[in-house]
Design a protein around this motif. Structure first.
Motif, short mmCIF file in Angstrom:
data_model
loop_
_atom_site.label_atom_id
_atom_site.label_comp_id
_atom_site.label_asym_id
_atom_site.label_seq_id
_atom_site.Cartn_x
_atom_site.Cartn_y
_atom_site.Cartn_z
N ASN A 333 -12.59 -3.87 0.89
CA ASN A 333 -12.82 -2.67 0.07
C ASN A 333 -11.54 -1.89 -0.22
O ASN A 333 -11.54 -0.67 -0.27
N VAL A 334 -10.46 -2.61 -0.43
CA VAL A 334 -9.19 -1.95 -0.75
C VAL A 334 -9.06 -1.88 -2.27
O VAL A 334 -8.46 -2.74 -2.91
N GLY A 335 -9.64 -0.83 -2.87
CA GLY A 335 -9.51 -0.61 -4.31
C GLY A 335 -10.16 -1.70 -5.14
O GLY A 335 -10.85 -2.59 -4.65
N ARG A 336 -9.94 -1.61 -6.44
CA ARG A 336 -10.49 -2.59 -7.38
C ARG A 336 -9.49 -2.78 -8.50
O ARG A 336 -8.86 -1.83 -8.96
N GLY A 337 -9.35 -4.01 -8.94
CA GLY A 337 -8.40 -4.31 -10.00
C GLY A 337 -8.85 -3.83 -11.36
O GLY A 337 -9.90 -3.19 -11.51
N ASP A 338 -8.05 -4.13 -12.38
CA ASP A 338 -8.31 -3.70 -13.75
C ASP A 338 -8.82 -4.87 -14.59
O ASP A 338 -8.70 -6.04 -14.22
N LEU A 339 -9.36 -4.51 -15.75
CA LEU A 339 -9.77 -5.49 -16.75
C LEU A 339 -8.81 -5.38 -17.93
O LEU A 339 -8.68 -4.30 -18.52
N VAL A 340 -8.12 -6.46 -18.24
CA VAL A 340 -7.15 -6.47 -19.33
C VAL A 340 -7.75 -7.28 -20.48
O VAL A 340 -8.02 -8.48 -20.34
N VAL A 341 -7.95 -6.60 -21.64
CA VAL A 341 -8.55 -7.23 -22.81
C VAL A 341 -7.47 -7.43 -23.86
O VAL A 341 -6.80 -6.47 -24.26
N THR A 342 -7.29 -8.65 -24.31
CA THR A 342 -6.32 -8.97 -25.36
C THR A 342 -7.07 -9.19 -26.67
O THR A 342 -8.05 -9.94 -26.73
N VAL A 343 -6.59 -8.53 -27.73
CA VAL A 343 -7.23 -8.62 -29.04
C VAL A 343 -6.52 -9.69 -29.87
O VAL A 343 -5.29 -9.69 -30.00
N ALA A 344 -7.30 -10.61 -30.41
CA ALA A 344 -6.79 -11.62 -31.33
C ALA A 344 -7.38 -11.35 -32.71
O ALA A 344 -8.61 -11.32 -32.87
N VAL A 345 -6.53 -11.12 -33.71
CA VAL A 345 -6.98 -10.84 -35.08
C VAL A 345 -7.12 -12.17 -35.82
O VAL A 345 -6.17 -12.97 -35.88
N GLU A 346 -8.30 -12.40 -36.37
CA GLU A 346 -8.62 -13.66 -37.03
C GLU A 346 -8.42 -13.54 -38.54
O GLU A 346 -8.96 -12.63 -39.18
N THR A 347 -7.66 -14.44 -39.08
CA THR A 347 -7.44 -14.50 -40.53
C THR A 347 -8.37 -15.54 -41.13
O THR A 347 -8.42 -16.68 -40.62
N PRO A 348 -9.13 -15.19 -42.18
CA PRO A 348 -10.06 -16.16 -42.76
C PRO A 348 -9.32 -17.35 -43.37
O PRO A 348 -8.25 -17.20 -43.95
N THR A 349 -9.88 -18.53 -43.21
CA THR A 349 -9.29 -19.74 -43.77
C THR A 349 -10.00 -20.20 -45.05
O THR A 349 -9.43 -20.96 -45.82
N ARG A 350 -11.20 -19.72 -45.25
CA ARG A 350 -11.95 -20.07 -46.47
C ARG A 350 -12.51 -18.80 -47.10
O ARG A 350 -13.20 -18.03 -46.42
N ILE A 351 -12.20 -18.59 -48.34
CA ILE A 351 -12.71 -17.42 -49.08
C ILE A 351 -13.17 -17.88 -50.45
O ILE A 351 -12.65 -18.85 -51.02
N ASP A 352 -14.13 -17.17 -50.99
CA ASP A 352 -14.62 -17.52 -52.33
C ASP A 352 -13.80 -16.79 -53.39
O ASP A 352 -12.86 -16.02 -53.07
N ALA A 353 -14.13 -16.96 -54.64
CA ALA A 353 -13.35 -16.40 -55.74
C ALA A 353 -13.35 -14.88 -55.73
O ALA A 353 -12.31 -14.23 -55.97
N ARG A 354 -14.51 -14.30 -55.48
CA ARG A 354 -14.61 -12.84 -55.47
C ARG A 354 -13.77 -12.25 -54.34
O ARG A 354 -13.07 -11.25 -54.52
N GLN A 355 -13.83 -12.88 -53.16
CA GLN A 355 -13.03 -12.39 -52.03
C GLN A 355 -11.54 -12.52 -52.31
O GLN A 355 -10.75 -11.64 -51.98
N GLU A 356 -11.16 -13.63 -52.95
CA GLU A 356 -9.75 -13.79 -53.30
C GLU A 356 -9.30 -12.73 -54.29
O GLU A 356 -8.19 -12.18 -54.18
N GLU A 357 -10.17 -12.43 -55.24
CA GLU A 357 -9.84 -11.39 -56.25
C GLU A 357 -9.64 -10.04 -55.56
O GLU A 357 -8.69 -9.30 -55.88
N LEU A 358 -10.51 -9.72 -54.63
CA LEU A 358 -10.39 -8.44 -53.95
C LEU A 358 -9.13 -8.38 -53.09
O LEU A 358 -8.46 -7.34 -53.03
N LEU A 359 -8.81 -9.49 -52.43
CA LEU A 359 -7.61 -9.51 -51.61
C LEU A 359 -6.35 -9.37 -52.46
O LEU A 359 -5.39 -8.68 -52.07
N ARG A 360 -6.33 -10.04 -53.63
CA ARG A 360 -5.17 -9.91 -54.50
C ARG A 360 -5.05 -8.48 -55.03
O ARG A 360 -3.94 -7.95 -55.18
#
Length: 391
Positions: A333-360
């Motif tokens: 019962n000597v204390g308690r450790g931490d939770l370390v969360v790492t964020v990974a940002v996902e880039t889409p690999t497939r987009i349709d025409a409308r999504q491409e238009e909006l991104l441009r």
């Protein structure tokens, strides 16, 4: 005898046995032929050894003090008679500080049949949550236990061990060899009784005289919270029962922690990775994630099974968030450790025409149609470098 034996050892006539032994050891270290091989020293060593043999034996010492012959005749000054002999153990004691007794005795005596058993080791696989918060398991253990037929003494019911006739219960037999020192006696374990001093004429049929048999038994083991890979939990007296029904050794349970699908452990800290789309990373979002306690929680459990993680707008891939005291409890019962969360940002690999238009359109609004990657061009053309050289 031409010289006083007490004077040879340099002790008074009322010297105690320990003082005589100490004096002999000191002289033996100085006069032994391996140290001083010249003939005079060898003769001196013989005289000192004879004096010690007489004065270390109560009966021979008493005969000498009365003016009689301690060997019963046939001994000349500085020599050995037919009955002369001393234990090789005493010479070894002089060099190695042993505790052998004087006067040709000093044996180790019979070795006990009853001895402590060996420790035992088993491996137990537990889940990460069980290792973190503790668990109680039922184990099947295959170890030596006390024979119920003979209750550990090794003899068949109605019989018992008897004294060995070869060594008369001493567990050792003497072997005498002649050398320039006289008769040297060494002690060896008795072959008839294997050094025990007793023989079992009718061994127990169930344990073959060992006093123990192998058996499988159930055992409850409590794994404390905070154990890690390779941690050993000691259960005193739960190991192998010793020969002759001797006390059992200890049982060690070695922990192996199975891999977890979400969390990994480093010390008392937990690590996990969450993946968010680039839009959520840009705009921000709040995620609800499970805790490690959720693996142990039942329908009516009061354990905290989830927590909220806030992804702030503009969070970059690889960003870490540390949640204090949500890791693994420490042992004892000597204390308690931490939770370390790492964020990974996902880039889409497939987009349709409308999504491409909006991104441009978004790229145009942000002036990101042709990014430079943060690297400024520094190289000049050949004509530019020549021009600069003449200015």
């Amino acid at each position: 005898m031409s010289q006083d034996l007490y004077q040879l050892l340099g002790v008074p006539r009322d010297a105690e046995p320990d003082a005589i032994k100490k004096a002999y050891r000191k002289l033996a270290r100085q006069l032994h032929p391996d140290v001083n091989p010249d003939p005079e020293t060898q003769e001196r060593f013989k005289e000192v050894s004879m004096a010690y043999e007489v004065l270390s034996d109560p009966q021979k010492r008493a005969a000498y003090d009365r003016g009689g012959d301690p060997f019963g005749g046939g001994v000349g000054a500085g020599g050995f008679g037919q009955g002369a002999g001393f234990s090789f153990t005493d010479i070894m004691d002089a060099f190695f500080g042993g505790q052998g007794g004087g006067g040709g005795g000093g044996g180790r005596g019979p070795r006990p049949r009853v001895r402590r058993g060996q420790d035992a080791l088993i491996r137990l696989e537990v889940e990460l949550a069980e290792a973190a918060f503790g668990v109680t398991r039922e184990l099947k253990v295959d170890t030596a236990v006390v024979c119920e037929t003979c209750h550990g003494d090794g003899a068949a019911p109605g019989s018992k061990p008897v004294t060995c006739e070869t060594c008369r219960g001493q567990g050792e037999v003497a072997q005498v060899q002649r050398s320039f020192l006289g008769e040297i006696r060494t002690l060896r374990p008795c072959a008839a009784c294997r050094g025990f001093g007793t023989i079992i004429p009718d061994p127990c049929r169930d344990c073959s005289g060992e006093g123990r048999v192998r058996s499988r038994r159930n055992l409850t083991v409590k794994i404390p919270a905070g154990v890690d890979e390779g941690t050993r939990v000691q259960l005193s007296g739960q190991g192998e029962v010793g020969p002759g029904g001797g006390p059992a050794g200890d049982l060690f349970v070695e922990i192996h922690v199975a891999a977890h699908k979400t969390f990994t452990r480093h010390g008392n800290n937990l690590h996990c990775e969450v993946t968010v789309p680039m839009t959520a990373a840009a705009l921000g979002v709040t995620l609800t994630l499970p805790t490690l306690e959720a693996d142990l929680a039942g329908p009516d459990s009061e354990l905290e099974t989830s927590f909220d993680l806030e992804i702030k707008p503009g969070t970059q891939s690889g960003t870490e968030q540390v949640l204090r005291a949500k890791g693994v409890p420490g042992l004892r019962n000597v204390g308690r450790g931490d939770l370390v969360v790492t964020v990974a940002v996902e880039t889409p690999t497939r987009i349709d025409a409308r999504q491409e238009e909006l991104l441009r359109e978004l790229a145009a609004l942000r002036g990101e149609e042709q990014p430079d990657g943060g690297v400024q061009a520094t190289q000049k053309s050949v004509f530019g470098r020549l021009r600069d050289a003449f200015h």
